[in-house]
Scaffold this motif. Structure first.
Motif, PDB file in Angstrom:
ATOM      1  N   TRP A   1      13.337   1.863  -4.807  1.00 41.90           N
ATOM      2  CA  TRP A   1      12.010   2.291  -5.256  1.00 41.90           C
ATOM      3  C   TRP A   1      11.296   3.170  -4.245  1.00 41.90           C
ATOM      4  O   TRP A   1      10.189   3.610  -4.487  1.00 41.90           O
ATOM      5  CB  TRP A   1      11.148   1.079  -5.579  1.00 41.90           C
ATOM      6  CG  TRP A   1      11.111   0.077  -4.456  1.00 41.90           C
ATOM      7  CD1 TRP A   1      10.281   0.083  -3.370  1.00 41.90           C
ATOM      8  CD2 TRP A   1      11.955  -1.046  -4.285  1.00 41.90           C
ATOM      9  NE1 TRP A   1      10.559  -0.970  -2.538  1.00 41.90           N
ATOM     10  CE2 TRP A   1      11.596  -1.694  -3.078  1.00 41.90           C
ATOM     11  CE3 TRP A   1      13.000  -1.592  -5.042  1.00 41.90           C
ATOM     12  CZ2 TRP A   1      12.227  -2.835  -2.620  1.00 41.90           C
ATOM     13  CZ3 TRP A   1      13.620  -2.734  -4.571  1.00 41.90           C
ATOM     14  CH2 TRP A   1      13.237  -3.339  -3.379  1.00 41.90           C
ATOM     15  N   GLY A   2      11.918   3.427  -3.089  1.00 40.42           N
ATOM     16  CA  GLY A   2      11.304   4.296  -2.093  1.00 40.42           C
ATOM     17  C   GLY A   2      11.551   3.807  -0.680  1.00 40.42           C
ATOM     18  O   GLY A   2      12.372   2.926  -0.442  1.00 40.42           O
TER      19      GLY A   2
ATOM     20  N   GLN B   1       4.506   1.611   1.758  1.00 39.18           N
ATOM     21  CA  GLN B   1       5.557   2.100   0.863  1.00 39.18           C
ATOM     22  C   GLN B   1       5.329   3.531   0.404  1.00 39.18           C
ATOM     23  O   GLN B   1       4.251   3.889  -0.034  1.00 39.18           O
ATOM     24  CB  GLN B   1       5.618   1.186  -0.366  1.00 39.18           C
ATOM     25  CG  GLN B   1       6.651   1.588  -1.385  1.00 39.18           C
ATOM     26  CD  GLN B   1       6.721   0.574  -2.496  1.00 39.18           C
ATOM     27  OE1 GLN B   1       7.045  -0.571  -2.280  1.00 39.18           O
ATOM     28  NE2 GLN B   1       6.361   0.991  -3.700  1.00 39.18           N
ATOM     29  N   GLU B   2       6.370   4.315   0.520  1.00 35.65           N
ATOM     30  CA  GLU B   2       6.409   5.687  -0.011  1.00 35.65           C
ATOM     31  C   GLU B   2       7.324   5.640  -1.237  1.00 35.65           C
ATOM     32  O   GLU B   2       8.540   5.545  -1.107  1.00 35.65           O
ATOM     33  CB  GLU B   2       6.973   6.636   1.026  1.00 35.65           C
ATOM     34  CG  GLU B   2       7.168   8.048   0.548  1.00 35.65           C
ATOM     35  CD  GLU B   2       7.909   8.893   1.556  1.00 35.65           C
ATOM     36  OE1 GLU B   2       8.366   9.980   1.138  1.00 35.65           O
ATOM     37  OE2 GLU B   2       8.048   8.509   2.740  1.00 35.65           O
ATOM     38  N   PRO B   3       6.742   5.655  -2.438  1.00 35.69           N
ATOM     39  CA  PRO B   3       7.579   5.534  -3.631  1.00 35.69           C
ATOM     40  C   PRO B   3       8.395   6.808  -3.888  1.00 35.69           C
ATOM     41  O   PRO B   3       7.985   7.906  -3.484  1.00 35.69           O
ATOM     42  CB  PRO B   3       6.574   5.298  -4.759  1.00 35.69           C
ATOM     43  CG  PRO B   3       5.293   5.842  -4.257  1.00 35.69           C
ATOM     44  CD  PRO B   3       5.328   5.753  -2.752  1.00 35.69           C
TER      45      PRO B   3
ATOM     46  N   TYR C   1       0.845  -1.189   0.000  1.00 40.25           N
ATOM     47  CA  TYR C   1       0.000   0.000   0.000  1.00 40.25           C
ATOM     48  C   TYR C   1       0.881   1.239   0.000  1.00 40.25           C
ATOM     49  O   TYR C   1       1.795   1.363   0.814  1.00 40.25           O
ATOM     50  CB  TYR C   1      -0.929   0.019   1.226  1.00 40.25           C
ATOM     51  CG  TYR C   1      -2.042  -0.985   1.119  1.00 40.25           C
ATOM     52  CD1 TYR C   1      -3.183  -0.701   0.372  1.00 40.25           C
ATOM     53  CD2 TYR C   1      -1.955  -2.217   1.738  1.00 40.25           C
ATOM     54  CE1 TYR C   1      -4.202  -1.626   0.263  1.00 40.25           C
ATOM     55  CE2 TYR C   1      -2.976  -3.148   1.629  1.00 40.25           C
ATOM     56  CZ  TYR C   1      -4.092  -2.842   0.895  1.00 40.25           C
ATOM     57  OH  TYR C   1      -5.110  -3.767   0.777  1.00 40.25           O
ATOM     58  N   GLU C   2       0.594   2.161  -0.921  1.00 35.54           N
ATOM     59  CA  GLU C   2       1.343   3.411  -1.004  1.00 35.54           C
ATOM     60  C   GLU C   2       0.846   4.408   0.030  1.00 35.54           C
ATOM     61  O   GLU C   2      -0.349   4.491   0.309  1.00 35.54           O
ATOM     62  CB  GLU C   2       1.202   4.029  -2.390  1.00 35.54           C
ATOM     63  CG  GLU C   2       2.036   3.335  -3.426  1.00 35.54           C
ATOM     64  CD  GLU C   2       2.085   4.090  -4.743  1.00 35.54           C
ATOM     65  OE1 GLU C   2       1.667   5.274  -4.814  1.00 35.54           O
ATOM     66  OE2 GLU C   2       2.549   3.492  -5.728  1.00 35.54           O
TER      67      GLU C   2
ATOM     68  N   ASP D   1       1.922   8.632   1.547  1.00 37.56           N
ATOM     69  CA  ASP D   1       2.670   9.852   1.242  1.00 37.56           C
ATOM     70  C   ASP D   1       3.959   9.938   2.037  1.00 37.56           C
ATOM     71  O   ASP D   1       4.962  10.459   1.555  1.00 37.56           O
ATOM     72  CB  ASP D   1       1.819  11.100   1.551  1.00 37.56           C
ATOM     73  CG  ASP D   1       0.651  11.252   0.598  1.00 37.56           C
ATOM     74  OD1 ASP D   1       0.750  10.768  -0.546  1.00 37.56           O
ATOM     75  OD2 ASP D   1      -0.362  11.841   1.010  1.00 37.56           O
TER      76      ASP D   1
ATOM     77  N   GLN E   1      10.131   1.956   2.693  1.00 37.68           N
ATOM     78  CA  GLN E   1       9.086   0.997   3.037  1.00 37.68           C
ATOM     79  C   GLN E   1       9.308   0.403   4.407  1.00 37.68           C
ATOM     80  O   GLN E   1      10.424   0.346   4.915  1.00 37.68           O
ATOM     81  CB  GLN E   1       8.984  -0.111   1.998  1.00 37.68           C
ATOM     82  CG  GLN E   1      10.133  -1.085   2.008  1.00 37.68           C
ATOM     83  CD  GLN E   1       9.934  -2.213   1.004  1.00 37.68           C
ATOM     84  OE1 GLN E   1       9.404  -1.992  -0.089  1.00 37.68           O
ATOM     85  NE2 GLN E   1      10.348  -3.406   1.348  1.00 37.68           N
TER      86      GLN E   1
ATOM     87  N   CYS F   1       6.100   7.400   4.583  1.00 38.48           N
ATOM     88  CA  CYS F   1       6.241   6.080   5.201  1.00 38.48           C
ATOM     89  C   CYS F   1       6.616   6.181   6.674  1.00 38.48           C
ATOM     90  O   CYS F   1       6.048   5.476   7.513  1.00 38.48           O
ATOM     91  CB  CYS F   1       7.278   5.249   4.451  1.00 38.48           C
ATOM     92  SG  CYS F   1       7.515   3.599   5.139  1.00 38.48           S
TER      93      CYS F   1
ATOM     94  N   SER G   1      10.126   6.838  -9.532  1.00 38.11           N
ATOM     95  CA  SER G   1      10.097   5.381  -9.561  1.00 38.11           C
ATOM     96  C   SER G   1       9.266   4.853 -10.731  1.00 38.11           C
ATOM     97  O   SER G   1       8.205   5.380 -11.049  1.00 38.11           O
ATOM     98  CB  SER G   1       9.506   4.843  -8.251  1.00 38.11           C
ATOM     99  OG  SER G   1       9.398   3.450  -8.307  1.00 38.11           O
TER     100      SER G   1
END
Length: 134
Positions: A109-110, A126-128, A81-82, A84, A112, A86, A132
């Motif tokens: 990729w960010g 996860q905050e991409p 789940y994304e 804004d 997490q 993390c 990414s």
């Protein structure tokens, strides 16, 4: 041909306990709750998300199928789940009693962090990164 992913199933040992976790700790909304062909058909989703998470109990199935489903408890790692932020989400969820495998980590990729539901299934928060391609 395919238009969208509408639901994903997660096997849980206790639907009420799982519902309390996903609704009260993660803030998901109940998007469906009715009897299905194999017991209670319960779905939740983050607010505004059209992809439902089916919280399915093995209880409504015959013994053989229930036994197979029970082997999946605590072994699901496919939900990402994304968010804004993390680190902020991690702190908020920890304050609500959500268990994590560890602190947030920087990945290519960010950022997490991996949370665990009531059965030990993983939920990646996860905050991409902005650029990414994931």
């Amino acid at each position: 041909m395919f238009e969208k992913l509408s639901m994903v199933t997660r096997i849980v040992s206790d639907q009420e306990e799982a519902l309390a976790f996903y609704r009260d700790k993660l803030g998901f909304e109940v998007t469906g709750d009715h009897e299905g062909p194999h017991g209670r058909f319960l779905t939740v989703a983050p607010e505004g998300d059209s992809t439902g998470l089916v919280l399915m109990s093995p209880d409504g199935f015959d013994d053989e199928t229930a036994g197979q489903l029970e082997t999946l408890l605590g072994n699901d790692f496919g939900l990402i789940y994304e968010v804004d932020d993390c680190r902020s989400a991690y702190e908020t969820l920890r304050e609500k009693g959500v268990a994590f495998r560890g602190e947030p980590e920087e990945m290519p990729w960010g950022t997490q962090a991996v949370a665990l539901d009531t059965d030990g299934n993983e939920i990646v928060v996860q905050e991409p990164v902005a650029s990414s391609s994931f």
